[in-house]
Design an enzyme around this catalytic site. Structure first.
Site, PDB file in Angstrom:
ATOM      1  CE  LYS A  94      36.490  44.756  47.387  1.00 46.09           C
ATOM      2  NZ  LYS A  94      35.107  44.738  46.968  1.00 46.09           N
ATOM      3  CD  GLU A 116      43.831  44.760  43.391  1.00 50.19           C
ATOM      4  OE1 GLU A 116      45.012  45.081  43.585  1.00 50.19           O
ATOM      5  OE2 GLU A 116      42.965  44.168  44.019  1.00 50.19           O
ATOM      6  CB  SER A 383      29.931  41.910  51.152  1.00 52.75           C
ATOM      7  OG  SER A 383      29.122  41.986  49.653  1.00 52.75           O
TER       8      SER A 383
HETATM    9  C1  LIG Z   1      34.511  43.706  46.180  1.00 51.95           C
HETATM   10  C2  LIG Z   1      33.427  43.257  46.709  1.00 51.95           C
HETATM   11  C3  LIG Z   1      32.763  41.848  46.749  1.00 51.95           C
HETATM   12  C4  LIG Z   1      33.635  40.542  46.250  1.00 51.95           C
HETATM   13  O1  LIG Z   1      34.944  40.553  46.821  1.00 51.95           O
HETATM   14  P1  LIG Z   1      35.316  39.400  47.960  1.00 51.95           P
HETATM   15  O2  LIG Z   1      36.874  39.616  48.206  1.00 51.95           O
HETATM   16  O3  LIG Z   1      34.933  37.997  47.256  1.00 51.95           O
HETATM   17  O4  LIG Z   1      34.590  39.676  49.089  1.00 51.95           O
HETATM   18  C5  LIG Z   1      31.664  41.509  47.382  1.00 51.95           C
HETATM   19  N1  LIG Z   1      30.894  42.658  47.837  1.00 51.95           N
HETATM   20  C6  LIG Z   1      31.129  43.874  47.811  1.00 51.95           C
HETATM   21  C7  LIG Z   1      30.128  44.751  48.077  1.00 51.95           C
HETATM   22  C8  LIG Z   1      32.582  44.294  47.011  1.00 51.95           C
HETATM   23  O5  LIG Z   1      32.440  45.519  46.832  1.00 51.95           O
END
Ligand SMILES: *Cc1c(COP(=O)(O)O)cnc(C)c1O
Length: 401
Positions: A94, A116, A383
Site C-alpha cells: 500500500k 478510508e 502483498s
Molecule cells: C489491503 C491489502 C490487500 C487488498 O487490497 P488490494 O487493493 O486488493 O491489493 C491485500 N494484501 C494486503 C497485505 C493488504 O494490506
C-alpha cells in the site's frame, strides 16, 4: 499503438463498460483537477525521478523476487517465486500508492489528506506518507474495525494522524469510504482524498494501478534476469485489486503469461459469507464507479465476510471487471480454511508469515503447482506480512483444535 497501449488506454475513465465517474456534481471539478495534475506529473521527468527516489528510500524498493525452494520441493511441481511486497516499509504494497498520491497532493498545493481504512493498513500507509511530507492527515475508520484493529489505530495516531470513527451501516470499510467521500465534498479545495485501491471514480483506478505497477515492472525484469523468461502464471489476491493490478498490468500484453486473481471465498459462497465480488457478484455501481458489486435481491450492497480484513469489500476495481469479462484474467474464490492452511504452510517451509490476504494467493499456488510440470514457473504476489494478523491467526488455529 502497441497491444499494451491499447489494453491500458483509459477511455474517459472507462475499461470497456466499467469505471467512469458516478459522483455528485461537486466532485467533478476536483476529479478533473486531479486527472490533469496526474497526467502532467506522469509526463514530468522530475516527478518520475522523485517518485522513484521515494520508492527506494522510503518504501525500500525494489522488493526481492524470492525463489521459494522448499515450498516448490514440498509441492513437487512448478517452480514458485514470491514477489516480496511484505518486505516494504509498513509491511505491504500500500505504501507504493500513498507515496505517489502524497507527491501529487504537494503538486496540487493541498495541505491535507484524508483516507478510508478497513484493517488499518491503508490508513497506516497514508499516515506514514503524510508524516514524511508534512501533510495533515485524517483517516476514516468504522468503529467495528477500530475495535478489531487497535494496534493500527495507535500506529496512525503515533504517526500524527487523526482517526475519525464511523458508526453508520456495518461500521466497517464501506461505511468509512462513504464518510471520507462526504468529507471530501466539503473540503475539496484544500484536501486530497487518497483512495487505497484501484476503486472509486476516474482517475483513481488508473492512477492507483500506475503507482502500483512498480510491482510488475520490477518482477518482469527480475524474472528475466533469474530465469531468462517470464513466468507461466501470476497469482495475486484481490480485495479492491491494487496489488493484483500492479503485478498484472506490466505483463498484460505478454500472452504466454496466464493470470489468476484470488478473492475471499470466506465460509461459503452464500451471500453474506464471503467477499468474492467477481466470482459471485454482478455489475452495479459502488463508490463512484461501475464494476462488479455484491448486492442482495433489493439491490442493497450486501454484507461481506472474510478472515482477512483487507479483502473484506463488496466491490472491486473496474479494470478487473473488464479483465474478467474479456477473459484475460481468471478470478476464483479461496476459502478462509484454505487461506489459513496456506499461512501455516508458508511459515513452515519458507520462514515467512504472510498476511491473511496474501495467504489467499499462496493457497491457489498450493492447488496448482503440483498439477504443473517442474519446468513451469508460478509467480505469487506476497502483498504483505502477517505480523498484523497474528492475534487473529492464533484465535483461528485455536478454534480449529
Ligand atoms: C489491503 C491489502 C490487500 C487488498 O487490497 P488490494 O487493493 O486488493 O491489493 C491485500 N494484501 C494486503 C497485505 C493488504 O494490506
Amino acid at each position: 499503438m502497441t497491444a499494451k497501449d491499447y489494453a491500458l488506454m483509459p477511455r474517459n475513465g472507462y475499461f470497456g463498460p466499467y469505471g467512469g465517474r458516478f459522483v455528485p456534481e461537486t466532485l467533478i471539478s476536483a476529479l478533473d483537477q486531479l486527472e490533469r495534475e496526474y497526467r502532467r506529473a506522469m509526463a514530468d521527468p522530475i516527478f518520475i525521478d522523485e517518485f522513484d527516489r521515494c520508492l527506494r528510500q522510503i518504501a525500500g524498493r525494489p522488493s526481492e523476487l524470492y525463489f521459494a525452494s522448499r515450498l516448490t520441493q514440498k509441492l513437487g511441481g512448478a517452480k514458485i517465486y514470491l514477489k516480496r511486497e511484505d518486505m516494504n516499509h509498513t509491511g505491504a504494497h500500500k505504501i507504493n500508492n500513498t507515496l505517489g498520491q502524497a507527491l501529487l497532493t504537494l503538486r496540487m498545493g493541498k495541505k491535507r489528506v484524508i483516507a478510508e481504512t478497513g484493517a488499518g493498513q491503508h490508513g497506516v500507509a497514508t499516515a506514514t506518507a503524510a508524516a514524511v511530507f508534512g501533510l495533515e492527515c485524517e483517516v476514516y475508520m468504522g468503529t467495528e474495525d477500530i475495535r478489531r484493529q487497535a494496534l493500527n489505530v495507535f500506529r496512525m495516531q503515533l504517526l500524527g494522524a487523526r482517526v475519525a470513527p464511523v458508526s453508520s451501516g456495518q461500521c466497517t470499510l464501506k461505511d468509512a469510504l462513504n464518510e471520507a467521500m462526504r468529507d471530501w465534498m466539503g473540503s475539496v479545495s484544500g484536501t486530497h482524498y487518497i483512495i487505497g485501491s484501484v476503486a472509486g471514480p476516474a482517475p483513481f483506478p488508473e492512477m492507483v494501478r500506475e503507482f502500483q505497477s512498480c510491482i510488475g515492472r520490477e518482477a518482469r525484469r527480475q524474472m528475466l534476469s533469474a530465469e531468462g523468461r517470464l513466468p507461466d502464471l501470476l497469482i495475486a489476491c484481490v480485495g479492491g485489486g491494487s496489488n493484483a493490478a500492479g503485478l498484472f498490468a506490466p505483463m498484460i500484453e505478454d500472452e504466454s503469461v496466464r493470470m489468476v486473481g484470488v478473492e475471499a471465498g470466506g465460509r461459503s459462497l452464500k451471500l453474506g459469507d464471503h467477499a468474492a465480488t467477481l466470482s459471485a457478484g454482478a455489475p452495479g455501481v459502488l463508490h463512484g464507479a461501475k464494476s462488479y458489486v455484491l448486492q442482495d435481491a433489493d439491490g442493497n450492497t450486501a454484507p461481506v465476510h472474510s478472515i482477512s480484513a483487507g479483502l473484506d469489500y463488496p466491490g472491486v476495481g473496474p479494470e478487473h471487471a473488464y479483465w474478467k469479462d474479456t477473459g484475460r484474467v481468471e478470478y476464483l474464490p479461496c476459502s478462509d480454511e484454505q487461506a489459513l492452511d496456506a499461512v501455516v504452510t508458508l511459515a513452515h517451509t519458507e520462514g515467512i508469515i504472510p498476511a491473511l490476504e496474501s495467504a489467499h494467493a499462496v493457497a491457489e499456488a498450493v492447488v496448482r503447482a503440483p498439477k504443473m510440470g517442474k519446468d513451469r514457473i508460478i509467480l505469487i504476489c506476497l502483498s504483505g506480512r502477517g505480523d498484523k494478523d497474528c492475534n487473529e491467526i492464533a484465535m483461528l488455529l485455536e478454534k480449529r483444535k
